[in-house]
Design a protein around this motif. Structure first.
Motif, PDB file in Angstrom:
ATOM      1  N   UNK A 262       1.135  -0.935  -0.031  1.00  0.00           N
ATOM      2  CA  UNK A 262       0.023   0.319   0.304  1.00  0.00           C
ATOM      3  C   UNK A 262       0.536   1.227  -0.253  1.00  0.00           C
ATOM      4  N   UNK A 263      -0.167   2.674  -0.562  1.00  0.00           N
ATOM      5  CA  UNK A 263       0.627   3.837   0.055  1.00  0.00           C
ATOM      6  C   UNK A 263      -0.605   5.011   0.650  1.00  0.00           C
ATOM      7  N   UNK A 264       0.102   5.662   0.589  1.00  0.00           N
ATOM      8  CA  UNK A 264      -0.763   7.175   1.166  1.00  0.00           C
ATOM      9  C   UNK A 264      -0.434   8.170   0.629  1.00  0.00           C
ATOM     10  N   UNK A 265      -1.913   8.316   0.115  1.00  0.00           N
ATOM     11  CA  UNK A 265      -1.508   9.721  -0.670  1.00  0.00           C
ATOM     12  C   UNK A 265      -1.889  10.895   0.010  1.00  0.00           C
ATOM     13  N   UNK A 266      -1.395  12.388  -0.914  1.00  0.00           N
ATOM     14  CA  UNK A 266      -1.988  13.751   0.101  1.00  0.00           C
ATOM     15  C   UNK A 266      -3.872  14.065  -0.702  1.00  0.00           C
ATOM     16  N   UNK A 267      -4.127  12.873  -0.994  1.00  0.00           N
ATOM     17  CA  UNK A 267      -5.887  13.437  -0.961  1.00  0.00           C
ATOM     18  C   UNK A 267      -6.921  12.587  -0.017  1.00  0.00           C
ATOM     19  N   UNK A 268      -8.316  12.715   0.698  1.00  0.00           N
ATOM     20  CA  UNK A 268      -8.901  12.478   0.875  1.00  0.00           C
ATOM     21  C   UNK A 268     -10.663  13.064   0.350  1.00  0.00           C
ATOM     22  N   UNK A 269     -11.620  12.530   1.654  1.00  0.00           N
ATOM     23  CA  UNK A 269     -12.748  12.864   1.507  1.00  0.00           C
ATOM     24  C   UNK A 269     -12.900  13.774   1.060  1.00  0.00           C
ATOM     25  N   UNK A 270     -12.224  15.048   2.036  1.00  0.00           N
ATOM     26  CA  UNK A 270     -12.705  16.467   1.330  1.00  0.00           C
ATOM     27  C   UNK A 270     -12.355  17.032   0.001  1.00  0.00           C
ATOM     28  N   UNK A 271     -11.408  16.185  -1.055  1.00  0.00           N
ATOM     29  CA  UNK A 271     -11.088  15.878  -2.023  1.00  0.00           C
ATOM     30  C   UNK A 271     -12.121  15.517  -2.738  1.00  0.00           C
ATOM     31  N   UNK A 272     -13.317  14.608  -2.616  1.00  0.00           N
ATOM     32  CA  UNK A 272     -14.137  13.253  -3.229  1.00  0.00           C
ATOM     33  C   UNK A 272     -13.707  12.480  -3.275  1.00  0.00           C
ATOM     34  N   UNK A 273     -12.678  12.023  -2.740  1.00  0.00           N
ATOM     35  CA  UNK A 273     -12.225  10.295  -2.421  1.00  0.00           C
ATOM     36  C   UNK A 273     -12.724   9.758  -2.499  1.00  0.00           C
ATOM     37  N   UNK A 274     -13.423   8.993  -2.075  1.00  0.00           N
ATOM     38  CA  UNK A 274     -14.312   7.280  -2.178  1.00  0.00           C
ATOM     39  C   UNK A 274     -13.343   5.943  -2.137  1.00  0.00           C
ATOM     40  N   UNK A 275     -14.076   5.233  -1.514  1.00  0.00           N
ATOM     41  CA  UNK A 275     -12.966   3.870  -1.254  1.00  0.00           C
ATOM     42  C   UNK A 275     -13.723   3.591  -2.865  1.00  0.00           C
ATOM     43  N   UNK A 276     -12.687   2.335  -3.203  1.00  0.00           N
ATOM     44  CA  UNK A 276     -12.938   1.696  -4.519  1.00  0.00           C
ATOM     45  C   UNK A 276     -13.182   2.542  -6.165  1.00  0.00           C
ATOM     46  N   UNK A 277     -11.976   3.744  -5.668  1.00  0.00           N
ATOM     47  CA  UNK A 277     -11.749   4.492  -6.467  1.00  0.00           C
ATOM     48  C   UNK A 277     -10.271   3.474  -7.373  1.00  0.00           C
ATOM     49  N   UNK A 278     -10.579   3.811  -8.862  1.00  0.00           N
ATOM     50  CA  UNK A 278      -9.082   3.646  -9.907  1.00  0.00           C
ATOM     51  C   UNK A 278      -8.173   4.931  -9.145  1.00  0.00           C
ATOM     52  N   UNK A 279      -7.122   4.332  -9.128  1.00  0.00           N
ATOM     53  CA  UNK A 279      -5.153   4.804  -8.955  1.00  0.00           C
ATOM     54  C   UNK A 279      -4.466   4.786  -9.996  1.00  0.00           C
TER      55      UNK A 279
END
Length: 329
Positions: A132-149
């Motif tokens: 795994x890796x951690x990225x610097x965007x989250x739910x405040x940016x509209x990111x949800x689980x099960x999205x393609x990276x």
């Protein structure tokens, strides 16, 4: 000496004479009538002046060094800080240029596939058993689980956990990763799975394996693989490049074949990535794949002279017919 009227008169007269001599010598220049007196004074008082200067100068220099030491230290510290700041600015500028280039490539890839993306940066790597890796965007940016990276080169993985300002991405190399995939050209469908950290160790170039659903379907080394897409476009959107088939192994039973895949993405040096926040309206198929490299030129055989075609050598003792007329002619 007593301060008497006579003393003051003599001192005043000497001052007047000195001023008069200075004025005459200054106005006379090189032709001054007092030039001889000036040379005599230099001869008499020059050695005394040099001796006194050799004694006084080191003392003065030492005093100046002591009094200027705090200022020089502050000046040196200021120059060191300025140098460090300039180095950091140069390093930051180079990083910004590199990330800007990555972002431009990423936008180009997303544009070819019709993906709506949100750019992010990898800030840490997982330390557990998962890849795994951690990225610097989250739910405040509209990111949800099960999205393609994805990155500019291809598939990175999928979002598994989301916080307000960060998100965790499960890489495609993880052993639990299972991705519906399609071969280019033939469109044969299969499953791409990760091989875990062992696939990345010891310089491994094939941390992915691919199995066709149809064991008899044709597959060859050099074919490229893209994502098939998931139901509801989650967790994987279609058409994202995965990798290239490097080698193919057939099982002992001969019923299945496993292809080992070299991914387009370098998972050990991830930096700028993107989360696909909206899938494409139509399946891009192979449109996002990079152009194929040109085949290497085939060497052309060079013709060598055959031994049978070489001219025969003349016998050493043979005589060529003479062209001179004889007597009988």
């Amino acid at each position: 000496m007593k301060d008497t009227r006579r003393t003051r008169v003599v001192l005043g007269a000497l001052l007047v004479v000195a001023l008069a001599m200075i004025t005459i010598d200054y106005r006379g220049g090189q032709d001054s009538p007092l030039s001889g007196l000036r040379g005599l004074g230099a001869t008499v008082f020059g050695p005394v002046e040099r001796a006194s200067a050799s004694v006084v100068r080191p003392v003065g220099n030492t005093f100046d060094a002591i009094t200027d030491a705090p200022g020089e230290r502050r000046r040196a510290d200021r120059l060191v800080r300025q140098n460090q700041r300039l180095r950091e600015q140069l390093r930051s500028s180079r990083l910004d240029q590199d990330r800007s280039a990555q972002l431009r490539r990423l936008l180009g890839t997303a544009g070819m596939g019709g993906y709506k993306i949100h750019a992010a940066q990898v800030i840490s790597a997982g330390q557990g058993f998962e890849d795994t890796v951690t990225i610097d965007v989250g739910s405040r940016s509209g990111i949800r689980p099960d999205m393609t990276v994805m990155s500019a080169d291809g598939l990175v993985g999928r979002v598994t956990r989301v916080g307000p300002a960060t998100a965790t991405v499960l890489l495609a190399t993880d052993q639990t990763s299972s991705i519906g995939s399609r071969l280019e050209e033939s469109k044969e469908i299969g499953i791409t799975q990760g091989r875990g950290r062992r696939g990345l160790g010891r310089g491994g170039a094939t941390p992915l394996r691919f199995q066709l659903l149809d064991a008899a379907a044709p597959i060859r080394v050099g074919q490229r693989i893209v994502t098939l897409g998931s139901q509801g476009q989650k967790p994987y959107v279609p058409g994202v490049p995965i990798g290239v088939v490097e080698r193919i192994e057939r099982s002992t039973s001969g019923l299945t074949r496993t292809a080992y895949v070299r991914p387009f993405v370098r998972f050990t040096s991830l930096d700028v990535v993107a989360v696909v926040v909206a899938p494409p309206k139509t399946d891009p198929r192979d449109a996002v794949l990079p152009p194929k490299p040109p085949p290497p030129p085939t060497p052309t055989p060079t013709a060598t002279p055959s031994a049978s075609k070489s001219p025969k050598a003349k016998p050493r003792h043979s005589k060529s017919p003479s062209t001179n007329p004889t007597r009988g002619d």
